[in-house]
Structures are given as structure tokens and as C-alpha cells.
Design an enzyme around this catalytic site. Sequence first.
Site, PDB file in Angstrom:
ATOM      1  CG  ASP A  80      -2.211   0.851   0.890  1.00  0.00           C
ATOM      2  OD1 ASP A  80      -2.163   1.670  -0.050  1.00  0.00           O
ATOM      3  OD2 ASP A  80      -3.225   0.723   1.598  1.00  0.00           O
TER       4      ASP A  80
HETATM    5  C1  BGC Z   1      -5.106   3.200   0.203  1.00  0.00           C
HETATM    6  C2  BGC Z   1      -5.290   2.195  -0.902  1.00  0.00           C
HETATM    7  C3  BGC Z   1      -5.204   2.886  -2.239  1.00  0.00           C
HETATM    8  C4  BGC Z   1      -3.868   3.597  -2.335  1.00  0.00           C
HETATM    9  C5  BGC Z   1      -3.638   4.286  -3.667  1.00  0.00           C
HETATM   10  C6  BGC Z   1      -3.873   4.058   0.005  1.00  0.00           C
HETATM   11  O1  BGC Z   1      -3.828   5.105   0.905  1.00  0.00           O
HETATM   12  O2  BGC Z   1      -5.043   2.529   1.437  1.00  0.00           O
HETATM   13  O3  BGC Z   1      -6.525   1.541  -0.746  1.00  0.00           O
HETATM   14  O4  BGC Z   1      -5.399   1.979  -3.276  1.00  0.00           O
HETATM   15  O5  BGC Z   1      -3.798   4.564  -1.310  1.00  0.00           O
HETATM   16  O6  BGC Z   1      -4.419   5.399  -3.821  1.00  0.00           O
END
Ligand code: BGC
Length: 740
Positions: free
Chosen positions: A268
Amino acid sequence: MAEAVITDDLMPASVEELVEAILSEMTLEEKAGQLNSVDASNPTPSERIGDDIRAGRVGAVLNQVELHEVCALQHIALEETRLGVPLLFSRDVIHGFNTVFPLPIGQASSWNPDMVREGARIAAAEAAATGVRWTFAPMVDISRDARWGRIAESLGEDPYLASVLGAAMVKGFQGDDLSAPGSIAACVKHYAGYGASEAGRDYAATTIADNEMRNVYLPPFKAAADAGAATFMTSFGDIDGVPATGNDYLINGILRGEIGFEGLMISDWDSIGQLIIHGFCEDPTEAAKVAAEAGVDMDMMSSAFVDCLPALVREGQMDEAVLDTMARRVLTLKFKLGVVDDPYADLHRDGTPPVKDALAAAQRAAAESMVLLKNKNDVLPLNFDALESLAVIGPLADQPEDQMGTWVFDGEAERSITPATAFKAALDGRAEVKFVPALTHSRDTNTAQIRHAVDAALKSDAVVLCLGEEAILSGEAHSRADITLPGAQVELARAIKATGKPVIGVILAGRPLALTNVENCFDALIYAWHPGSMGGPALVDLVSGAVAPSGKLPVSFPVSVGQIPIHYNHKNSGRPAEPHNVVHIDDIPVGAGQTSLGMSSFHLDDGYQPLYPFGHGLSYTQFDYGPVTVSAPGFAAGETLTVECELSNTGERDGVEVVQLYIRDRAGSLTRPVRELKAFRRVALKAGETTIVRFELTEADLAFSRRDKSFGAEPGLFDVWVGGDSTTQNGAHFRLTSAT
Ligand code: BGC
């Protein structure tokens, strides 16, 4: 300049051979560069990240959907790097793209995998037309805590429902062929256990016992992997002291080793860097090594992989084979998506559905996602022919942005039709529609305008009262400790109730709210979640009766925040609560000595039942269930048990019922939940029509991760129920006589 390793005359037969051909040409730095995913969301990304791309330090790009920028960045990768490997463009396409579908939790309320698949397919096609080939969805984190803002993005509290719908989303995004026009790669997230963060506080650590991880949190991930999901994403969480992004046991052990997932795992956002903040690694070098060796292939936004992996390999601290495997997975995905063959593909192969069709699908989805929680005296549907005036009141009645919900970057607010607009259009020339917001937004505490709303209500035949939460109150990092209606909305509801007019409450929100203090203000109550672009027309469809409500709750609605986590599939305890052994706090005499009253598992003030149970949802007609019968008192491994019951529409309107089958395994090597959803079906019945609903159960439906961690069923006695929600008592028994 590109040495053009990827040329037609070099084209060997298979993806594997193509990947190996490139890999064999790559330096350590170029391999590590493929593992780096960077943000390109600012207006001039080619200036900011152009040099990194040129240097071969970027494999994928997030958050750029402007065509000319996408093309400019791709051009750099193709023409100005040594090997000319194209970039992969990614985006959070969570519940629609330009056309916004209901929040995932709303879609889950439809219990309709076909609809969920269609929504994802349309979103994929719209996104692909801007160059996006990879979405970070579906989120299949089991969510039992309405405080957690990301419950909005979830498919609810049940492992089976989330498994079926998560798999449907994967199939919608990816289609039958990843390289076809309008297909994008899915990314199943957040692996694993993210939804269990303590107190519903986003990012908070949690402790999930292995049995619970395997039986509650992991099944939807397995289902998504089995559905062919191309990629997975780790979670921000810390599970029992091991952050998910460095969790070798979860990724290499269970996901790859046991489930057999062969695709790509991305971290993530900066979650590799955060291994240091968690207190799990000392520096980026250690974080890169730990994440890579745990099974993470791509680094979203920390740059630890690209910065540190080449040196780790060169110094003999990490095996080059690990780096090769990671780069191989990235390259394989690019080939499977067709971006190597045709890097600008979807920009000129328009597979985008016409806007009108997309909006029609979004309207059907929104109508199916709305749940009729109550309908006192059959106040709904309203007879539009007999209406002279309707008041549409409330801070959520005319908010094109808010009704789209959280995680909307590309949704066009101009496509949103609000309830206020839709009711005016539907009743144009037939009845007067008075719209009064009363509060400017959901948190507004200024009550000055409430009297105008009361005036409008008094002059109308009925009131549609749209309350809830703005979109910004749910989603990532937007958890709430108090989940009652914010601002002066309860006061507004009470004032409208006092007019004596029929009140149709409509809640637009990203989570189940605690509605106990306001529920009696509504004659009818529709839970609309954030319904997306077509929320207004869908609501009109339901209120007018043009469409019969069919939504069912994918989560239990708590009486109060103190009951959380509350979910239907809990364990029994040795002292389960039942109506006869529950005491209310007001019934305990002041000064009472220690008493044995109750002695069961409940709260003195709020009992043990939710306000609305999992699976609940009314229609405009009645469905009667006949007794459940099983084809035999018992069955053995390899055999099938047929469970059936008669279902009749005994009301005067056509309707759709979501028939739900639950089981209980009476005794196991691990204690089993009091109920588990094992099958469901949407059944359309005309007024007066009767049908037989039949389900087939096999040993596999009774399987779970057993005490020795093997997966399978255990012989013994089972209950089975078939009904319209998780509290149904309509059941029978059977025995599994042998198991494999
Ligand atoms: C979130 C993810 C997301 C990623 C990209 C993160 O902060 O937890 O779910 O896909 O950002 O935007």
C-alpha cells in the site's frame, strides 16, 4: 535511447519466453526500477518524474488520467529508456469512474453478483479509455465495525457474501481477457485483516488469531484469487506484531503457498517505508529486504525497492532470484494486459459504453442497493397520481458530490441527479415539489432554517427527508467514534415528525449509522448509502413503486456504538443471551445486591440484538416461507444434500426476495459461529406466485479451517435455515456422516 529489446522479430511464442527475454537483458537497477510505482497526480508529471522514468527507475504510475500526460509519460518510457519497457497506469477505480455506482457497501446490499460485475465492467471501460489499466479494487476486507470509515468501501461483514461479490468485481474489471479493450487488472486489497483495526480507527494495529484470520478474513481473498485476480495489495495494518507488508507468513506462506496465488503483490502507499515507523525495521534497506522476502513485488511510493534492492543483491544480502521473481511478475502483468504489444491501446480502441447505458446501469444498481428498513402502515410506495404536493427536505437531498460517496476522483458531478432534482422531474406537471435543505450540510448545527422545512411539510401530502453523512465523513482515515446522525439532523427529523405528515426517511451515508435516537421519526426508512450518480432517479423509482425494493443489509446495524463489533455470525459463548435471560438496566432496583439475574452475554442498556439484523430488508409485498426440508437426514462426503422450501409472494405487488441459506455446525474442533451464510439467491415472484427454492449443499459448503489448520468439514450435526434475514427460525437439521 531505447535499444528496443521488445521488437517484432524477437517475438517468441509465450508470455513466459517474452518476459525471460527482457529479464535476461536487465541490469539489477532496471529490474528494481520495474518494481517502483510512483505518483503522477500533479499537473506536470513529466517534468517531475520524467528523469526517473528515463533512468529506468519507474515501472508503474498512479493517478494520472489526462490523456496528453499519460501519452507523454509513456513516450518517455518507450523512447527514452534503454529497454523501452512501457509503464503501467493505475488508479483507484473503486465504484465507478466517470459514472459513479453506489458505494461498494451499497452494491453489497443488492446481493446481486451480476449487477456488481456489470458495474465493474462499465467502470473498467471508462477508466481504460484514459489509459488506466490497473485498478486498486475490490476491497474485500471484512468489516464489522461501523466506526471504521473504510466500511464504505467494503462488501460488509460476511465472508461468504464478500467472497461472491468480490469475485464478481474481479471478473467485471478483468473480463475474460485482460488484454481486451475495456479490461483492466483488479487488485484485491488490503491483504489482510485491515478491517479489524482496533476501535475502528483507521491504520490501527490489531490482533487476529489464526483461526479467525483463516475463517473470517481470508475467504474473500481466496475467492478473488480463484476468480483470477491479477494482483493483490498489502494492508497498512500490524497483525499480531507483524505488519502486513512484511508478513512472510501471510503472503508467502498462506497466499502463495496455500492459496496458490501467482500474480503480483503491491504494497500500500508507502507501507514499505512505514515498516520503519511501525518499529519493525530500522531503515529503508532493511524494510526493502523484509518486504521483498515476505513476498511483496512492487513498492507503492516508498522508493525503498528501487533505492536499496540492487545493493542488497550486489552485497550478497539478498538472493538475485528474489529480485528476478519480483520483476518477472511485473513484466508478466504488462504482457498479459497487452501494454507491451500496444502501449497506447485503449486510447484508440474505444470500448467505452455510451454514457446513457452507463447511467441506466448505475440507476438500476442504485435502486437495488437501497434497503427498505421499515415501512409502517405501508406508507410506501407513494401513489404519485394521488399526490398534490411533496416536500423534499434535508441536507443530503441536493448534494451531487456527496451522493457519489468516498473514493471518487473521476466521477463527474454533472452526471449526478439528486433526489431534489429527480422528484421535481418525476412530478413535473402533476404535483408541487417543495425543496428545503433546512441544514446546509450534514454537520450543520444552525437550526434557524428548520421552521421553513416544517412549513413546507405542513403544506405537503408527505415528506421525503434526506439525512445522513457527507461523503467526507467516511472513507480512508475518516473513522468516527460517534456514529449517530451529525449536526442538527435529529432535531430536524423530530420537528418534521411533529407535523404529523407521513415521513419517508432516506439516509445517504458511507456507514451504518446508529439510528436509535431518530428511527421513530420515520414512517418509512430507506437506507440509500451513497448511491452514486443516479441516486435521485433510483430513489424516485423506489418511492413511486416503479421498482420494488429488494436490498438486504450486508452488515448488522447497531443499536448504539457501544455494541460494536456486532455481527450475526458470532460465536455462541457458554452463556448465550436469549429473551428470557436478559435484564434491562432500568429494571434493576436501586440498591440491589449482587444478583444472578441474567448471567448471559448482553449489555445491560442495549441488550444483545442489533437494531436491524444482517440480511434484513423489506419489499412492498410479503414473502411467506414454507417449512425447510432436506433430501435426507444425513449425507456423506462426495454426496449432495438438497435443501428446499416453498416461497410465496402473498402480497399484492410483484417483488424480488433475496432468499438466504444459513447453517450452523453444532460442534467442531474449533467452536463454530451461531450462523453462517452459505448460499443466497434473488428470486423474482409476481403477486400471488409460489415457487420452490432449492439449494444443493456438499461437503465443501461445510468446510472451514480446522484446528490443525487443514481445510475441510467435520462430521456431525448441522442446522440449516432458509429465510429472508439472518434471524429466521425456519430450519431443519442434517448430519454429515463422513468427511474427507
Ligand atoms: C489506500 C489504498 C489505495 C492507495 C492508492 C492508500 O492510501 O489505502 O486503498 O489503493 O492509497 O491510492
